[in-house]
Scaffold this motif. Structure first.
Motif, PDB file in Angstrom:
ATOM      1  N   MET A   1     -14.773  -2.480 -20.062  1.00  0.00           N
ATOM      2  CA  MET A   1     -13.633  -3.360 -19.970  1.00  0.00           C
ATOM      3  C   MET A   1     -12.952  -3.221 -18.606  1.00  0.00           C
ATOM      4  SD  MET A   1     -10.712  -3.686 -22.772  1.00  0.00           S
ATOM      5  CE  MET A   1      -9.030  -3.663 -22.315  1.00  0.00           C
ATOM      6  N   TYR A   2     -12.779  -2.028 -18.143  1.00  0.00           N
ATOM      7  CA  TYR A   2     -12.101  -1.792 -16.874  1.00  0.00           C
ATOM      8  C   TYR A   2     -13.071  -1.540 -15.729  1.00  0.00           C
ATOM      9  CZ  TYR A   2     -13.517   2.978 -17.492  1.00  0.00           C
ATOM     10  OH  TYR A   2     -14.283   4.091 -17.642  1.00  0.00           O
ATOM     11  N   GLU A   3     -14.329  -1.312 -16.043  1.00  0.00           N
ATOM     12  CA  GLU A   3     -15.298  -0.836 -15.058  1.00  0.00           C
ATOM     13  C   GLU A   3     -15.445  -1.760 -13.857  1.00  0.00           C
ATOM     14  OE1 GLU A   3     -16.009  -1.115 -18.337  1.00  0.00           O
ATOM     15  OE2 GLU A   3     -16.733   0.824 -19.041  1.00  0.00           O
ATOM     16  N   LYS A   4     -15.519  -3.050 -14.106  1.00  0.00           N
ATOM     17  CA  LYS A   4     -15.714  -4.018 -13.020  1.00  0.00           C
ATOM     18  C   LYS A   4     -14.548  -3.972 -12.033  1.00  0.00           C
ATOM     19  CE  LYS A   4     -16.034  -8.917 -12.085  1.00  0.00           C
ATOM     20  NZ  LYS A   4     -15.198 -10.024 -12.435  1.00  0.00           N
ATOM     21  N   TYR A  48      -9.393   3.804 -22.262  1.00  0.00           N
ATOM     22  CA  TYR A  48      -8.368   4.458 -21.461  1.00  0.00           C
ATOM     23  C   TYR A  48      -8.758   5.905 -21.190  1.00  0.00           C
ATOM     24  CZ  TYR A  48      -3.759   5.755 -19.711  1.00  0.00           C
ATOM     25  OH  TYR A  48      -2.731   6.202 -18.931  1.00  0.00           O
ATOM     26  N   TYR A  49      -9.346   6.550 -22.166  1.00  0.00           N
ATOM     27  CA  TYR A  49      -9.856   7.922 -22.002  1.00  0.00           C
ATOM     28  C   TYR A  49     -10.874   7.961 -20.869  1.00  0.00           C
ATOM     29  CZ  TYR A  49     -11.988  12.379 -23.287  1.00  0.00           C
ATOM     30  OH  TYR A  49     -12.470  13.660 -23.276  1.00  0.00           O
ATOM     31  N   GLN A  50     -11.821   7.038 -20.880  1.00  0.00           N
ATOM     32  CA  GLN A  50     -12.850   6.980 -19.840  1.00  0.00           C
ATOM     33  C   GLN A  50     -12.231   6.669 -18.475  1.00  0.00           C
ATOM     34  OE1 GLN A  50     -15.977   7.915 -20.102  1.00  0.00           O
ATOM     35  NE2 GLN A  50     -15.587   8.394 -22.240  1.00  0.00           N
ATOM     36  N   PHE A  51     -11.256   5.782 -18.456  1.00  0.00           N
ATOM     37  CA  PHE A  51     -10.572   5.449 -17.208  1.00  0.00           C
ATOM     38  C   PHE A  51      -9.926   6.692 -16.608  1.00  0.00           C
ATOM     39  CE2 PHE A  51      -6.523   4.463 -15.119  1.00  0.00           C
ATOM     40  CZ  PHE A  51      -6.958   3.661 -14.085  1.00  0.00           C
ATOM     41  N   LEU A  52      -9.225   7.454 -17.422  1.00  0.00           N
ATOM     42  CA  LEU A  52      -8.550   8.653 -16.934  1.00  0.00           C
ATOM     43  C   LEU A  52      -9.532   9.696 -16.420  1.00  0.00           C
ATOM     44  CD1 LEU A  52      -5.746   9.020 -19.617  1.00  0.00           C
ATOM     45  CD2 LEU A  52      -5.483   8.299 -17.237  1.00  0.00           C
ATOM     46  N   LYS A  53     -10.717   9.733 -17.007  1.00  0.00           N
ATOM     47  CA  LYS A  53     -11.733  10.678 -16.525  1.00  0.00           C
ATOM     48  C   LYS A  53     -12.220  10.298 -15.131  1.00  0.00           C
ATOM     49  CE  LYS A  53     -14.776  12.496 -19.191  1.00  0.00           C
ATOM     50  NZ  LYS A  53     -15.857  12.724 -20.157  1.00  0.00           N
ATOM     51  N   GLU A  54     -12.133   9.023 -14.789  1.00  0.00           N
ATOM     52  CA  GLU A  54     -12.546   8.553 -13.462  1.00  0.00           C
ATOM     53  C   GLU A  54     -11.390   8.515 -12.481  1.00  0.00           C
ATOM     54  OE1 GLU A  54     -15.146   5.181 -13.031  1.00  0.00           O
ATOM     55  OE2 GLU A  54     -15.522   5.223 -15.192  1.00  0.00           O
ATOM     56  N   CYS A  55     -10.209   8.254 -12.986  1.00  0.00           N
ATOM     57  CA  CYS A  55      -9.066   8.036 -12.106  1.00  0.00           C
ATOM     58  C   CYS A  55      -7.782   8.250 -12.900  1.00  0.00           C
ATOM     59  CB  CYS A  55      -9.147   6.605 -11.591  1.00  0.00           C
ATOM     60  SG  CYS A  55      -7.719   6.072 -10.713  1.00  0.00           S
ATOM     61  N   PHE A  60      -2.473   0.215  -5.843  1.00  0.00           N
ATOM     62  CA  PHE A  60      -3.375  -0.556  -4.995  1.00  0.00           C
ATOM     63  C   PHE A  60      -2.912  -2.001  -4.930  1.00  0.00           C
ATOM     64  CE2 PHE A  60      -7.108  -3.317  -4.597  1.00  0.00           C
ATOM     65  CZ  PHE A  60      -7.598  -2.880  -3.372  1.00  0.00           C
ATOM     66  N   ASN A  61      -2.743  -2.500  -3.719  1.00  0.00           N
ATOM     67  CA  ASN A  61      -2.453  -3.905  -3.491  1.00  0.00           C
ATOM     68  C   ASN A  61      -1.264  -4.406  -4.326  1.00  0.00           C
ATOM     69  OD1 ASN A  61      -2.935  -6.316  -2.169  1.00  0.00           O
ATOM     70  ND2 ASN A  61      -4.379  -7.049  -3.696  1.00  0.00           N
ATOM     71  N   GLY A  62      -0.233  -3.575  -4.392  1.00  0.00           N
ATOM     72  CA  GLY A  62       0.967  -3.973  -5.110  1.00  0.00           C
ATOM     73  C   GLY A  62       0.933  -3.735  -6.601  1.00  0.00           C
ATOM     74  N   HIS A  63      -0.128  -3.158  -7.121  1.00  0.00           N
ATOM     75  CA  HIS A  63      -0.255  -2.870  -8.544  1.00  0.00           C
ATOM     76  C   HIS A  63      -0.268  -1.368  -8.755  1.00  0.00           C
ATOM     77  CE1 HIS A  63      -1.209  -7.058  -9.371  1.00  0.00           C
ATOM     78  NE2 HIS A  63      -2.001  -7.007  -8.314  1.00  0.00           N
ATOM     79  N   ILE A  64       0.396  -0.926  -9.810  1.00  0.00           N
ATOM     80  CA  ILE A  64       0.389   0.486 -10.149  1.00  0.00           C
ATOM     81  C   ILE A  64      -0.217   0.619 -11.536  1.00  0.00           C
ATOM     82  CG2 ILE A  64       1.822   2.516 -10.566  1.00  0.00           C
ATOM     83  CD1 ILE A  64       3.899   1.259  -8.672  1.00  0.00           C
ATOM     84  N   ILE A  65      -1.251   1.437 -11.621  1.00  0.00           N
ATOM     85  CA  ILE A  65      -1.959   1.656 -12.878  1.00  0.00           C
ATOM     86  C   ILE A  65      -1.851   3.132 -13.244  1.00  0.00           C
ATOM     87  CG2 ILE A  65      -4.161   1.445 -14.090  1.00  0.00           C
ATOM     88  CD1 ILE A  65      -3.202  -1.237 -13.001  1.00  0.00           C
ATOM     89  N   TYR A  66      -1.381   3.421 -14.449  1.00  0.00           N
ATOM     90  CA  TYR A  66      -1.293   4.804 -14.938  1.00  0.00           C
ATOM     91  C   TYR A  66      -2.087   4.958 -16.193  1.00  0.00           C
ATOM     92  CZ  TYR A  66       2.481   5.653 -11.661  1.00  0.00           C
ATOM     93  OH  TYR A  66       3.224   5.790 -10.527  1.00  0.00           O
TER      94      TYR A  66
END
Length: 66
Positions: A1-4, A48-55, A60-66
């Motif tokens: 879902m988030y990988e791309k 979200y678990y997988q996302f956190l393991k990567e980052c 970035f570019n005006g967006h904040i992702i936590y």
């Protein structure tokens, strides 16, 4: 879902000799998931678990992702 989208961010950062620097540690991820479950009786998505393991979030570019 988030990988791309995450891949696109990584590629863009490479153009500026930069990279996503911080991955969440397993203990941090588990603590977060357990606290959310205990406090809100909600299971965070496995994506979200997988996302956190990567980052562990980024700006970035005006967006904040936590």
């Amino acid at each position: 879902m988030y990988e791309k989208e995450l891949k696109e961010v990584k590629e863009e950062l490479k153009k500026f000799n930069d990279e996503l620097k911080y991955k969440a540690q397993e203990i941090e991820i588990n603590t977060l998931f357990n606290r959310v479950k205990d406090k809100y009786n909600y299971d965070l998505p496995l994506d979200y678990y997988q996302f956190l393991k990567e980052c562990n979030g980024f700006e970035f570019n005006g967006h904040i992702i936590y």
